[in-house]
Write an enzyme that holds these catalytic residues in place. Structure first.
Site, PDB file in Angstrom:
ATOM      1  CB  SER A 135      -0.820   0.088   1.173  1.00  0.00           C
ATOM      2  OG  SER A 135      -1.537   1.116   1.384  1.00  0.00           O
ATOM      3  CE1 TYR A 148      -3.892  -1.801   5.762  1.00  0.00           C
ATOM      4  CE2 TYR A 148      -3.397   0.286   5.066  1.00  0.00           C
ATOM      5  CZ  TYR A 148      -3.601  -0.915   4.868  1.00  0.00           C
ATOM      6  OH  TYR A 148      -3.781  -1.343   3.489  1.00  0.00           O
TER       7      TYR A 148
HETATM    8  P1  NDP Z   1     -11.873  -5.802   0.891  1.00  0.00           P
HETATM    9  O1  NDP Z   1     -12.034  -5.599   2.137  1.00  0.00           O
HETATM   10  O2  NDP Z   1     -12.577  -5.566  -0.388  1.00  0.00           O
HETATM   11  O3  NDP Z   1     -11.082  -7.491   0.523  1.00  0.00           O
HETATM   12  C1  NDP Z   1     -10.014  -7.791   1.534  1.00  0.00           C
HETATM   13  C2  NDP Z   1     -10.218  -9.285   1.273  1.00  0.00           C
HETATM   14  O4  NDP Z   1      -9.173  -9.919   2.115  1.00  0.00           O
HETATM   15  C3  NDP Z   1     -11.178 -10.101   1.402  1.00  0.00           C
HETATM   16  O5  NDP Z   1     -11.241 -10.958   0.238  1.00  0.00           O
HETATM   17  C4  NDP Z   1     -11.116 -10.723   2.642  1.00  0.00           C
HETATM   18  O6  NDP Z   1     -11.828 -11.906   2.930  1.00  0.00           O
HETATM   19  C5  NDP Z   1      -9.636 -10.984   2.730  1.00  0.00           C
HETATM   20  N1  NDP Z   1      -9.140 -11.317   3.838  1.00  0.00           N
HETATM   21  C6  NDP Z   1      -9.093 -10.378   5.053  1.00  0.00           C
HETATM   22  N2  NDP Z   1      -8.635 -10.728   6.141  1.00  0.00           N
HETATM   23  C7  NDP Z   1      -8.484 -12.138   6.093  1.00  0.00           C
HETATM   24  C8  NDP Z   1      -8.003 -13.177   6.894  1.00  0.00           C
HETATM   25  N3  NDP Z   1      -7.804 -12.907   8.157  1.00  0.00           N
HETATM   26  N4  NDP Z   1      -8.226 -14.276   6.363  1.00  0.00           N
HETATM   27  C9  NDP Z   1      -8.340 -14.766   5.125  1.00  0.00           C
HETATM   28  N5  NDP Z   1      -8.771 -13.729   4.133  1.00  0.00           N
HETATM   29  C10 NDP Z   1      -8.831 -12.283   4.656  1.00  0.00           C
HETATM   30  O7  NDP Z   1     -10.373  -4.886   0.580  1.00  0.00           O
HETATM   31  P2  NDP Z   1      -9.267  -4.709  -0.701  1.00  0.00           P
HETATM   32  O8  NDP Z   1      -9.738  -5.414  -2.033  1.00  0.00           O
HETATM   33  O9  NDP Z   1      -9.064  -3.164  -0.590  1.00  0.00           O
HETATM   34  O10 NDP Z   1      -7.983  -5.181   0.053  1.00  0.00           O
HETATM   35  C11 NDP Z   1      -7.055  -6.107  -0.526  1.00  0.00           C
HETATM   36  C12 NDP Z   1      -5.822  -5.796  -0.183  1.00  0.00           C
HETATM   37  O11 NDP Z   1      -5.351  -4.476  -0.797  1.00  0.00           O
HETATM   38  C13 NDP Z   1      -5.409  -5.604   1.322  1.00  0.00           C
HETATM   39  O12 NDP Z   1      -4.318  -6.077   1.421  1.00  0.00           O
HETATM   40  C14 NDP Z   1      -5.170  -4.058   1.458  1.00  0.00           C
HETATM   41  O13 NDP Z   1      -4.668  -3.680   2.667  1.00  0.00           O
HETATM   42  C15 NDP Z   1      -4.783  -3.613   0.157  1.00  0.00           C
HETATM   43  N6  NDP Z   1      -5.142  -2.209  -0.006  1.00  0.00           N
HETATM   44  C16 NDP Z   1      -6.280  -1.845  -0.088  1.00  0.00           C
HETATM   45  C17 NDP Z   1      -6.311  -0.531  -0.780  1.00  0.00           C
HETATM   46  C18 NDP Z   1      -7.677   0.281  -0.632  1.00  0.00           C
HETATM   47  O14 NDP Z   1      -7.877   1.642  -0.718  1.00  0.00           O
HETATM   48  N7  NDP Z   1      -8.944  -0.498  -0.681  1.00  0.00           N
HETATM   49  C19 NDP Z   1      -5.125   0.289  -0.964  1.00  0.00           C
HETATM   50  C20 NDP Z   1      -3.998  -0.062  -0.711  1.00  0.00           C
HETATM   51  C21 NDP Z   1      -3.868  -1.452  -0.299  1.00  0.00           C
HETATM   52  P3  NDP Z   1     -12.948 -12.618   3.788  1.00  0.00           P
HETATM   53  O15 NDP Z   1     -13.313 -11.505   4.573  1.00  0.00           O
HETATM   54  O16 NDP Z   1     -13.647 -13.604   2.900  1.00  0.00           O
HETATM   55  O17 NDP Z   1     -11.721 -13.584   4.455  1.00  0.00           O
HETATM   56  C1  8X3 Z   2      -5.159   1.329   1.824  1.00  0.00           C
HETATM   57  C2  8X3 Z   2      -4.953   3.036   1.468  1.00  0.00           C
HETATM   58  O1  8X3 Z   2      -4.522   5.226   2.196  1.00  0.00           O
HETATM   59  O2  8X3 Z   2      -6.119   4.178   3.069  1.00  0.00           O
HETATM   60  O3  8X3 Z   2      -3.989   0.745   1.942  1.00  0.00           O
HETATM   61  O4  8X3 Z   2      -3.909   3.500   3.837  1.00  0.00           O
HETATM   62  S1  8X3 Z   2      -5.289   3.992   2.742  1.00  0.00           S
END
Ligand code: NDP
Ligand code: 8X3
Length: 247
Positions: A135, A148
């Site tokens: 991220s 985070y």
């Molecule tokens: P979502 O919440 O839409 O998706 C998160 C996914 O991770 C879900 O499929 C969830 O599945 C899975 N997950 C979370 N915790 C667990 C766990 N303990 N065990 C198994 N699966 C898990 O968020 P995003 O798609 O945005 O996030 C995906 C990645 O991108 C993350 O690593 C996030 O930190 C990163 N990210 C996101 C950004 C954003 O702005 N959205 C920006 C930068 C990075 P389930 O709940 O079914 O287990």
């Molecule tokens: C997710 C993006 O800026 O909300 O990693 O931390 S931010």
């Protein structure tokens, strides 16, 4: 035979979109997460793509190991691993942080990535590709993001360490660092507070999960001698973690 992509966190957001994008690129899939019904629905949607669903919590090492050990023969060679599962839990000052949130982020975003990688690596050969979803938060701290940000900084350093350690095996390792992507991320961070979650993206065009998935698809489909090692992908309306232009 099709190449196999193993994607964690495929039940939502970036992971789900990446599954769709890699299916379109001709991969067969192992899709994982905790919400089985969503993964089954995705597998049905991708009916033309051989897809195997694994349901586990990445924080539980024994469950990770058992799930990977139980893969059917056709899915036991993994070409691409997308370490995507993760979330933020809470947003507040360090001196009033909730230790349960800290555990969820450090155990999920950091140790979960390690557990999955350790389980999958024996199934990966020369030419394999690991993409860790970091991220912008792993590359700059922002107020109240403390744990985070630290968890994603750990992903950044682990990515570099993995790239060094896996070089002798010919396995490529990359980090994709998104800025604001409109997924369920903020709903999870704010524990179901829909209005607060929507406010994060109000007045700007955030990235869509598909934008990040398209980048990942491009990265993993480069020729074997090309390793796009680290990418920062931002919405045009974002210049730094908390510097955005709202209209
Ligand atoms: P979502 O919440 O839409 O998706 C998160 C996914 O991770 C879900 O499929 C969830 O599945 C899975 N997950 C979370 N915790 C667990 C766990 N303990 N065990 C198994 N699966 C898990 O968020 P995003 O798609 O945005 O996030 C995906 C990645 O991108 C993350 O690593 C996030 O930190 C990163 N990210 C996101 C950004 C954003 O702005 N959205 C920006 C930068 C990075 P389930 O709940 O079914 O287990
Ligand atoms: C997710 C993006 O800026 O909300 O990693 O931390 S931010």
């Amino acid at each position: 035979m099709k190449k196999t992509a193993f994607i964690t966190g495929a039940s939502s957001g970036i992971g789900r979109a990446t599954a769709v994008a890699l299916a379109a690129a001709g991969y067969q899939l192992v899709i994982t997460g905790r919400r089985c019904e969503r993964l089954d629905a995705l597998a049905q949607e991708l009916a033309l793509t051989p897809t195997h669903v694994l349901t586990f919590d990445v924080r539980e090492r024994a469950a990770v190991d058992a799930a990977v050990a139980g893969l059917p023969a056709d899915f036991q060679q993994i070409d691409v691993l997308i370490n995507n599962a993760g979330n933020a839990h809470g947003l507040g000052p360090i001196d009033s942080g909730d230790p349960a949130d800290w555990d969820a982020m450090l155990d999920g975003n950091v140790k979960g990535l390690l557990y999955v990688s350790r389980a999958v690596l024996p199934l990966m050969g020369e030419g394999g590709f690991i993409v860790n979803i970091g991220s912008i938060a792993g590359h700059e701290a922002y107020a109240n993001g403390n744990v985070y940000c630290a968890s994603k900084a750990a992903v950044a350093m682990l990515t570099r360490g993995m790239r060094l350690d896996l070089l002798p095996r010919g396995i490529r390792v990359a980090e994709v660092n998104p800025g604001l992507v409109e997924t369920e991320f903020s709903q999870v961070r704010f524990k179901g507070d829909e209005a607060r979650a929507a406010g994060v993206y109000q007045g700007l065009q955030a990235l869509r999960a598909e934008d990040v998935a398209e980048l990942i698809q491009f990265m993993v489909t480069r020729p074997p001698h090309v390793q796009i090692a680290e990418v920062l992908i931002l919405p045009s309306a974002q210049a730094a973690a908390t510097t955005v232009r709202r209209t």
